[in-house]
Enzyme design. Structure first.
Site, short mmCIF file in Angstrom:
data_model
loop_
_atom_site.label_atom_id
_atom_site.label_comp_id
_atom_site.label_asym_id
_atom_site.label_seq_id
_atom_site.Cartn_x
_atom_site.Cartn_y
_atom_site.Cartn_z
N TYR A 95 -69.34 -20.05 -8.36
CA TYR A 95 -68.63 -19.61 -7.08
C TYR A 95 -67.86 -18.39 -7.15
CZ TYR A 95 -66.25 -19.59 -3.01
OH TYR A 95 -66.04 -18.73 -1.61
N SER A 122 -62.42 -14.57 -1.76
CA SER A 122 -61.77 -15.60 -2.07
C SER A 122 -60.72 -15.32 -3.42
CB SER A 122 -63.13 -16.41 -2.65
OG SER A 122 -62.05 -17.49 -3.38
N1 LIG Z 1 -63.51 -22.27 3.19
C1 LIG Z 1 -62.59 -21.50 2.84
O1 LIG Z 1 -61.42 -22.52 1.90
C2 LIG Z 1 -63.33 -20.43 1.28
C3 LIG Z 1 -62.01 -19.89 0.80
C4 LIG Z 1 -62.36 -18.64 0.43
C5 LIG Z 1 -63.93 -17.72 0.71
N2 LIG Z 1 -64.16 -18.38 1.73
C6 LIG Z 1 -65.94 -17.97 1.77
O2 LIG Z 1 -65.12 -17.64 2.68
C7 LIG Z 1 -66.87 -17.84 3.64
C8 LIG Z 1 -67.18 -18.48 4.55
O3 LIG Z 1 -67.06 -19.49 4.57
P1 LIG Z 1 -66.22 -20.80 5.55
O4 LIG Z 1 -65.54 -21.39 4.69
O5 LIG Z 1 -66.24 -20.12 6.59
O6 LIG Z 1 -67.93 -21.95 5.40
P2 LIG Z 1 -69.11 -22.92 6.46
O7 LIG Z 1 -68.12 -23.01 7.82
O8 LIG Z 1 -69.94 -23.32 6.00
O9 LIG Z 1 -69.29 -21.22 6.91
C9 LIG Z 1 -69.91 -20.50 6.06
C10 LIG Z 1 -71.16 -19.69 7.21
O10 LIG Z 1 -72.39 -18.88 6.06
C11 LIG Z 1 -73.38 -19.14 7.24
N3 LIG Z 1 -74.57 -18.98 5.79
C12 LIG Z 1 -74.41 -19.26 4.55
N4 LIG Z 1 -75.54 -19.09 3.81
C13 LIG Z 1 -76.31 -18.09 4.26
C14 LIG Z 1 -77.51 -17.35 4.76
N5 LIG Z 1 -78.14 -17.17 3.49
N6 LIG Z 1 -77.99 -16.52 5.70
C15 LIG Z 1 -76.78 -16.36 6.69
N7 LIG Z 1 -75.76 -16.84 7.04
C16 LIG Z 1 -75.51 -18.09 6.22
C17 LIG Z 1 -73.36 -20.50 7.90
O11 LIG Z 1 -74.39 -20.32 9.10
P3 LIG Z 1 -76.05 -20.93 8.64
O12 LIG Z 1 -75.65 -22.71 7.65
O13 LIG Z 1 -76.25 -20.95 9.50
O14 LIG Z 1 -76.77 -20.17 8.28
C18 LIG Z 1 -71.96 -20.60 8.32
O15 LIG Z 1 -71.47 -19.12 9.32
C19 LIG Z 1 -67.68 -18.12 2.42
O16 LIG Z 1 -67.83 -16.54 2.33
C20 LIG Z 1 -67.00 -18.63 1.53
O17 LIG Z 1 -67.49 -18.45 0.49
C21 LIG Z 1 -64.20 -20.12 2.18
#
Ligand SMILES: NC(=O)c1ccc[n+]([C@@H]2O[C@H](COP(=O)([O-])OP(=O)(O)OC[C@H]3O[C@@H](n4cnc5c(N)ncnc54)[C@H](OP(=O)(O)O)[C@@H]3O)[C@@H](O)[C@H]2O)c1
Length: 235
Positions: free
Chosen positions: A156, A144
């Site tokens: 985080y 991130s």
């Molecule tokens: N959105 C942002 O602004 C942003 C910015 C920088 C980085 N990120 C990173 O991008 C990545 C994806 O996030 P996103 O923004 O796409 O959010 P999201 O739509 O909430 O997706 C998160 C994913 O992680 C899975 N997950 C969470 N806990 C888990 C576990 N214990 N085992 C397996 N899967 C798990 C969730 O699936 P289930 O709940 O079905 O398990 C979901 O598929 C994350 O690492 C996040 O930190 C996001």
């Protein structure tokens, strides 16, 4: 890739956190470019709907996996190999955030976040590196912007600094194996990560295109990091 160069349709792209947001968008992009995809998360129903959307069992496999559980991770890698025979790309992307302020969140939520974002990513590496070495494949991790600069009171941000270190540690560890390693470092992206949709944010597909850029390079080119902010994001 191996000498008997496989066609794109034979290549296999494994994604954790594939049930929504960046992971699901990357699965759609990868399928559109012909890859077979292995989709992992805890929400099997959402993964199965995505498998149907992406053309069914011939092209996509849904595997329930809690990334914090080593047995689940071993099952994930084994299921991918059993179904498709190879793993060419691994996107260790599962993760979530929490409120800023060292007094704002609960110790229990911290524990879950550290285990998911850091230990879970490390377990994905551990479970899939043997298969990636076999294919001289590509490992990507979702860090991130918060993994490049500390955010005030953000546990985080601490977990994502660990992921940034993990990517560079893995790159050095895998040097000489032919496996490439890329850190994806998104800024604010409009996904279910946020309770309220953020303004002027990236879309999940914007990040997915960055992932596909990294994996589409020729084998001698390793894009080590992609830091990608929405134009409107200052910090
Ligand atoms: N959105 C942002 O602004 C942003 C910015 C920088 C980085 N990120 C990173 O991008 C990545 C994806 O996030 P996103 O923004 O796409 O959010 P999201 O739509 O909430 O997706 C998160 C994913 O992680 C899975 N997950 C969470 N806990 C888990 C576990 N214990 N085992 C397996 N899967 C798990 C969730 O699936 P289930 O709940 O079905 O398990 C979901 O598929 C994350 O690492 C996040 O930190 C996001």
């Amino acid at each position: 890739m191996n000498n008997d160069t496989p066609s794109r349709e034979e290549l296999v792209f494994l994604i954790t956190g594939a049930s929504s947001g960046i992971g699901a968008a990357t699965a759609r992009r990868a399928r559109a470019e012909g890859w077979r995809v292995v989709l992992a998360a805890r929400s099997l129903d959402r993964l199965q709907r995505l498998v149907e959307e992406l053309g069914g069992a011939e092209h996509a496999l849904a595997v329930r996996c809690d990334v914090c559980e080593w047995a689940d991770q071993q099952h994930l890698a084994g299921a991918a190999l059993e179904r498709f025979g190879r793993i060419d790309v691994v996107f260790a992307n599962a993760g979530f955030g929490g409120p800023r302020g060292f007094l704002a969140d609960t110790p229990e939520h911290w524990r879950e976040m550290v285990l998911t974002n850091v230990y879970g990513a490390a377990l994905t590496l551990r479970a899939t590196i043997p298969a990636l070495k076999h294919t001289r494949g590509h490992l990507l991790l979702t860090s991130s912007v918060a993994g490049r600069r500390a955010l005030p009171g953000s546990m985080y941000s601490c977990t994502k600094h660990a992921v940034t270190a993990m990517g560079e540690a893995a790159r050095q560890d895998l040097n000489g194996s032919g496996v490439r390693v890329t850190l994806i470092e998104p800024g604010m992206t409009d996904t279910p990560f946020f309770d309220e949709p953020p303004q002027d944010a990236l879309q999940d597909d914007d990040v997915a295109r960055a992932v596909m850029y990294a994996v589409s390079q020729p084998p001698h080119v390793d894009i080590n990091e992609i830091l990608i902010r929405p134009t409107a994001q200052a910090g």
